[in-house]
Scaffold this motif. Structure first.
Motif, PDB file in Angstrom:
ATOM      1  N   TYR A  44       0.843  -1.199   0.000  1.00  8.65           N
ATOM      2  CA  TYR A  44       0.000   0.000   0.000  1.00  8.65           C
ATOM      3  C   TYR A  44       0.878   1.249   0.000  1.00  8.65           C
ATOM      4  N   ASN A  45       1.899   1.282   0.870  1.00  4.55           N
ATOM      5  CA  ASN A  45       2.801   2.434   0.934  1.00  4.55           C
ATOM      6  C   ASN A  45       3.576   2.609  -0.367  1.00  4.55           C
ATOM      7  N   VAL A  46       4.081   1.501  -0.928  1.00  2.87           N
ATOM      8  CA  VAL A  46       4.841   1.573  -2.175  1.00  2.87           C
ATOM      9  C   VAL A  46       3.950   2.088  -3.306  1.00  2.87           C
ATOM     10  N   CYS A  47       2.744   1.538  -3.429  1.00  5.15           N
ATOM     11  CA  CYS A  47       1.824   1.960  -4.497  1.00  5.15           C
ATOM     12  C   CYS A  47       1.382   3.409  -4.311  1.00  5.15           C
ATOM     13  N   SER A  48       1.132   3.810  -3.075  1.00  7.35           N
ATOM     14  CA  SER A  48       0.716   5.193  -2.806  1.00  7.35           C
ATOM     15  C   SER A  48       1.803   6.187  -3.202  1.00  7.35           C
ATOM     16  N   ARG A  49       3.053   5.862  -2.891  1.00 10.24           N
ATOM     17  CA  ARG A  49       4.164   6.751  -3.238  1.00 10.24           C
ATOM     18  C   ARG A  49       4.377   6.836  -4.750  1.00 10.24           C
ATOM     19  N   ASN A  50       3.972   5.804  -5.465  1.00 16.70           N
ATOM     20  CA  ASN A  50       4.237   5.744  -6.902  1.00 16.70           C
ATOM     21  C   ASN A  50       2.983   5.895  -7.755  1.00 16.70           C
ATOM     22  N   GLN A  51       1.921   6.447  -7.184  1.00 17.83           N
ATOM     23  CA  GLN A  51       0.699   6.674  -7.943  1.00 17.83           C
ATOM     24  C   GLN A  51       1.001   7.583  -9.134  1.00 17.83           C
ATOM     25  N   GLY A  52       0.485   7.203 -10.311  1.00 19.08           N
ATOM     26  CA  GLY A  52       0.720   7.959 -11.527  1.00 19.08           C
ATOM     27  C   GLY A  52       1.927   7.478 -12.314  1.00 19.08           C
ATOM     28  N   ARG A  53       2.677   6.541 -11.772  1.00 18.92           N
ATOM     29  CA  ARG A  53       3.867   6.030 -12.444  1.00 18.92           C
ATOM     30  C   ARG A  53       3.584   4.692 -13.113  1.00 18.92           C
ATOM     31  N   ASN A  54       4.411   4.345 -14.085  1.00 17.89           N
ATOM     32  CA  ASN A  54       4.309   3.066 -14.773  1.00 17.89           C
ATOM     33  C   ASN A  54       4.936   1.975 -13.917  1.00 17.89           C
ATOM     34  N   VAL A  55       4.227   0.853 -13.786  1.00 19.14           N
ATOM     35  CA  VAL A  55       4.703  -0.243 -12.943  1.00 19.14           C
ATOM     36  C   VAL A  55       4.421  -1.591 -13.596  1.00 19.14           C
ATOM     37  N   ARG A  56       5.076  -2.604 -13.094  1.00 20.51           N
ATOM     38  CA  ARG A  56       4.725  -3.991 -13.392  1.00 20.51           C
ATOM     39  C   ARG A  56       4.531  -4.676 -12.048  1.00 20.51           C
ATOM     40  N   ILE A  57       3.371  -5.308 -11.890  1.00 23.09           N
ATOM     41  CA  ILE A  57       3.029  -6.009 -10.663  1.00 23.09           C
ATOM     42  C   ILE A  57       2.890  -7.486 -10.992  1.00 23.09           C
ATOM     43  N   ILE A  58       3.485  -8.329 -10.170  1.00 24.04           N
ATOM     44  CA  ILE A  58       3.392  -9.772 -10.347  1.00 24.04           C
ATOM     45  C   ILE A  58       2.650 -10.349  -9.148  1.00 24.04           C
ATOM     46  N   GLU A  59       1.615 -11.144  -9.432  1.00 19.60           N
ATOM     47  CA  GLU A  59       0.829 -11.779  -8.382  1.00 19.60           C
ATOM     48  C   GLU A  59       1.465 -13.106  -7.980  1.00 19.60           C
TER      49      GLU A  59
END
Length: 88
Positions: A8-23
């Motif tokens: 949650y903290n990582v995603c909140s800090r990087n809102q608006g940025r391009n990411v790749r998430i692996i489940e």
């Protein structure tokens, strides 16, 4: 700190940025973070890879294709990467 709180903290800090998430299941999501809640991150992209295809909401308007915005549960995340080089 729990794993969900960490992501949650990582995603909140990087809102608006391009990411790749692996489940944990192996599905990969590449896109831009558009919203984060305590349990979910919302990605604007083309849908999960290695899963069931695109889902969520999107439209074909007069300006062309708009990518899907879809949720990913924070509890399902096993990996997270930042950067513009991740895209198709």
């Amino acid at each position: 700190m729990s794993r969900c709180a960490h992501y949650y903290n990582v995603c909140s800090r990087n809102q608006g940025r391009n990411v790749r998430i692996i489940e944990h299941s192996g599905r990969q999501h590449a896109g831009r973070i558009v919203r984060v809640t305590p349990s979910t991150v919302y990605i604007e992209g083309r849908g999960p890879r290695g899963g069931f295809g695109g889902f969520g909401y999107g439209y074909y308007g007069s300006y062309g294709y708009r990518p899907y915005v879809y949720p990913v549960a924070l509890a399902a995340i096993s990996g997270f990467a930042l950067g513009a080089l991740l895209f198709w």
